[in-house]
Design a protein around this motif. Structure first.
Motif, PDB file in Angstrom:
ATOM      1  N   MET A  64       0.824  -1.208   0.000  1.00 38.38           N
ATOM      2  CA  MET A  64       0.000   0.000   0.000  1.00 38.38           C
ATOM      3  C   MET A  64       0.858   1.257   0.000  1.00 38.38           C
ATOM      4  O   MET A  64       0.489   2.272  -0.608  1.00 38.38           O
ATOM      5  N   GLN A  65       1.994   1.225   0.656  1.00 38.28           N
ATOM      6  CA  GLN A  65       2.870   2.399   0.726  1.00 38.28           C
ATOM      7  C   GLN A  65       3.428   2.790  -0.640  1.00 38.28           C
ATOM      8  O   GLN A  65       3.766   3.959  -0.865  1.00 38.28           O
ATOM      9  N   GLU A  66       3.508   1.832  -1.562  1.00 37.52           N
ATOM     10  CA  GLU A  66       3.991   2.134  -2.913  1.00 37.52           C
ATOM     11  C   GLU A  66       2.929   2.833  -3.753  1.00 37.52           C
ATOM     12  O   GLU A  66       3.215   3.365  -4.824  1.00 37.52           O
ATOM     13  N   ASN A  67       1.675   2.781  -3.309  1.00 36.94           N
ATOM     14  CA  ASN A  67       0.592   3.591  -3.887  1.00 36.94           C
ATOM     15  C   ASN A  67       0.388   3.356  -5.381  1.00 36.94           C
ATOM     16  O   ASN A  67       0.168   4.299  -6.153  1.00 36.94           O
ATOM     17  N   CYS A  68       0.461   2.091  -5.798  1.00 42.51           N
ATOM     18  CA  CYS A  68       0.269   1.804  -7.223  1.00 42.51           C
ATOM     19  C   CYS A  68      -0.753   0.701  -7.502  1.00 42.51           C
ATOM     20  O   CYS A  68      -1.181   0.541  -8.645  1.00 42.51           O
ATOM     21  N   ILE A  69      -1.154  -0.046  -6.483  1.00 42.60           N
ATOM     22  CA  ILE A  69      -2.084  -1.157  -6.671  1.00 42.60           C
ATOM     23  C   ILE A  69      -3.477  -0.747  -6.218  1.00 42.60           C
ATOM     24  O   ILE A  69      -3.684  -0.369  -5.060  1.00 42.60           O
ATOM     25  N   SER A  70      -4.450  -0.826  -7.112  1.00 45.77           N
ATOM     26  CA  SER A  70      -5.824  -0.395  -6.814  1.00 45.77           C
ATOM     27  C   SER A  70      -6.693  -1.501  -6.241  1.00 45.77           C
ATOM     28  O   SER A  70      -7.736  -1.216  -5.647  1.00 45.77           O
ATOM     29  N   ALA A  71      -6.286  -2.761  -6.431  1.00 39.86           N
ATOM     30  CA  ALA A  71      -7.125  -3.872  -5.971  1.00 39.86           C
ATOM     31  C   ALA A  71      -6.258  -5.066  -5.619  1.00 39.86           C
ATOM     32  O   ALA A  71      -5.299  -5.385  -6.316  1.00 39.86           O
ATOM     33  N   PHE A  72      -6.609  -5.723  -4.508  1.00 40.18           N
ATOM     34  CA  PHE A  72      -5.971  -6.961  -4.083  1.00 40.18           C
ATOM     35  C   PHE A  72      -6.899  -8.124  -4.416  1.00 40.18           C
ATOM     36  O   PHE A  72      -8.047  -8.164  -3.945  1.00 40.18           O
ATOM     37  N   LYS A  73      -6.395  -9.066  -5.197  1.00 39.05           N
ATOM     38  CA  LYS A  73      -7.227 -10.170  -5.666  1.00 39.05           C
ATOM     39  C   LYS A  73      -6.869 -11.470  -4.954  1.00 39.05           C
ATOM     40  O   LYS A  73      -5.694 -11.793  -4.787  1.00 39.05           O
ATOM     41  N   ILE A  74      -7.891 -12.208  -4.555  1.00 40.19           N
ATOM     42  CA  ILE A  74      -7.726 -13.495  -3.899  1.00 40.19           C
ATOM     43  C   ILE A  74      -8.132 -14.592  -4.869  1.00 40.19           C
ATOM     44  O   ILE A  74      -9.250 -14.578  -5.397  1.00 40.19           O
ATOM     45  N   GLU A  75      -7.230 -15.528  -5.129  1.00 43.86           N
ATOM     46  CA  GLU A  75      -7.527 -16.666  -5.996  1.00 43.86           C
ATOM     47  C   GLU A  75      -8.365 -17.671  -5.223  1.00 43.86           C
ATOM     48  O   GLU A  75      -8.258 -17.770  -4.008  1.00 43.86           O
ATOM     49  N   GLY A  76      -9.200 -18.456  -5.940  1.00 36.83           N
ATOM     50  CA  GLY A  76      -9.840 -19.557  -5.231  1.00 36.83           C
ATOM     51  C   GLY A  76     -11.317 -19.780  -5.439  1.00 36.83           C
ATOM     52  O   GLY A  76     -12.039 -20.062  -4.485  1.00 36.83           O
ATOM     53  N   ARG A  77     -11.797 -19.698  -6.675  1.00 38.98           N
ATOM     54  CA  ARG A  77     -13.222 -19.953  -6.900  1.00 38.98           C
ATOM     55  C   ARG A  77     -13.623 -21.398  -6.625  1.00 38.98           C
ATOM     56  O   ARG A  77     -14.785 -21.696  -6.371  1.00 38.98           O
ATOM     57  N   THR A  78     -12.651 -22.327  -6.674  1.00 39.34           N
ATOM     58  CA  THR A  78     -12.972 -23.731  -6.403  1.00 39.34           C
ATOM     59  C   THR A  78     -12.729 -24.106  -4.944  1.00 39.34           C
ATOM     60  O   THR A  78     -12.985 -25.239  -4.550  1.00 39.34           O
TER      61      THR A  78
END
Length: 418
Positions: A241-255
């Motif tokens: 978050m401190q790098e201020n470049c990622i807008s979304a954190f994605k979690i894998e695992g629909r199965t």
């Protein structure tokens, strides 16, 4: 500072509801084999998916539709019909990997935002600029991209970046794998990967002069030569978050399981909130994550380069037990369904959606109490909806069992494995 949204997997409607209850800002899901998880896509019909879109929007959250497979020419007409049906449901974005499918989405559903799948392997701002020119609002960066390069990409291309922070890692480069197709005819990039990289293999050395074959083995069980550990970045959320470049954190695992969806969503949401409140505690998040079954954990490549990594493979087993066993889920607040084993006069920890509270109580059914900032429950009686009474309940028993008091929907009962 960018406050990243949590994008959680929704393999079916129940998991979608759980993800939203546990703090997801958005979910991703798909219908039929145009998604990369065709097994879970079968959980949704067009009718139930439309209901899921409405449910998500009623909660003030977002739903992103996966169209991230690679399609054969014979599928294109069906893909067109599929896009048109989904367009009318008004999802918040399409997640697409194929450039042809992107062009099709722009033609048929120009009003729906476009997200570029990690399958597109975006590693630099030149590629990102091309996708932006095609209408992309967000790019799910390749799992192989470092945080440093992500920041450079963001500085040179004004597009949202989404990064995987947790879940299964692929042996191949962002899923470009042929092992499943070769061994079982199931094509990974068309949604039917058999996870052959998790299998146990035997290695042999052959003498070409006399065809003598020698078996090479690490132990009597063979070896898991392709088996990647699971990605786990919960300890690095503040740093990212401190790098201020990622807008979304994605979690894998629909199965993966309902508990997995709840626990990962809750933990990463907690980490984001703690980082914003200057109260970040990596040990707290790691304790929670290790309650899950896993393949061992690695921090992947976002925070360190691939050439610096020596611990990304699990050569011994395709699954390891977590520290806790899930024993029940409370779907409606008043009754639980057994997932393991529930016995009388035994303490089970209650996992609630983040921020939810319970009042301590005791009655003829059981008692709920707080200890060390955790809630526990002990049953004095196990009484089903039909008033049948049990001395213990095992998984497979479909009876709904009464709780001592109403608690939050989709709470879980778990117990440490000793």
């Amino acid at each position: 500072m960018i406050i990243p949204e949590i994008v959680a997997p929704a393999g079916n409607f129940t998991k979608l509801k759980i993800a939203l209850a546990y703090g997801a800002d958005a979910v991703y899901a798909g219908v039929n084999n145009f998604s990369l998880r065709s097994r879970t896509a079968k959980e949704f019909t067009y009718e139930t998916f439309e209901e899921a879109v409405r449910y998500t929007h009623d909660k003030g959250k977002k739903i992103y539709v996966t169209l991230n497979g690679f399609h054969l020419s014979g599928q294109i007409e069906g893909l067109k019909r599929h896009i048109l049906k989904l367009r009318d449901m008004k999802p918040d974005a399409f997640i697409v990997a194929s450039v042809g499918a992107m062009k099709l989405v722009r033609e048929l559903a120009p009003e729906i935002p476009l997200h570029v799948s990690t399958q597109a392997n975006v590693l630099n701002y030149l590629d990102a600029e091309v996708y932006k020119s095609m209408g992309a609002k967000r790019i799910v960066i390749a799992r192989e991209l470092s945080l440093k390069d992500s920041k450079i990409l963001k500085e040179n291309c004004d597009v949202e970046l989404e990064a995987f922070v947790h879940g299964s890692m692929c042996f191949a480069y962002s899923g470009r794998c042929l092992i499943s197709s070769v061994q079982s005819g199931r094509m990974s990039n068309r949604g039917s990967c058999a996870n052959d990289c998790r299998f146990n293999y035997e290695l042999y050395a052959k003498n070409p002069e006399n065809n003598t074959l020698f078996r090479l083995e690490e132990d009597e069980n063979g070896t898991h030569i392709f088996n990647s550990k699971d990605l786990n970045l919960c300890s690095y959320i503040e740093k990212i978050m401190q790098e201020n470049c990622i807008s979304a954190f994605k979690i894998e695992g629909r199965t993966k399981s309902e508990y997995y969806v709840a626990l990962t969503t809750r933990t990463y949401k907690m980490a984001i909130e703690d980082a914003l409140n200057h109260n970040f505690d990596p040990k707290k998040y790691e304790r929670e994550i290790y309650t899950l079954k896993n393949r061992g954990f690695t921090d992947g490549y976002l925070v360190s380069r691939p050439l610096e990594k020596t611990d990304t493979q699990n050569h011994h087993t395709s699954i390891e037990e977590g520290t806790h066993q899930v024993h029940a889920i409370i779907e409606d607040g008043d009754y639980f369904k057994c997932k393991g084993k529930i016995v009388l006069d035994t303490a089970y920890e209650i996992l609630l959606p983040l921020g939810d509270k319970l009042e301590e109580c005791e009655n003829e059914i059981g008692k709920i109490y707080q200890k060390d900032d955790k809630y526990f429950i002990e049953f004095k009686k196990l009484i089903a909806k039909n008033n049948k009474e049990f001395t213990e309940i095992h998984s497979g028993n479909e009876n709904e069992i009464k709780m001592p008091t109403k608690i939050s929907e989709f709470s879980f009962l778990r117990k440490e494995i000793l």
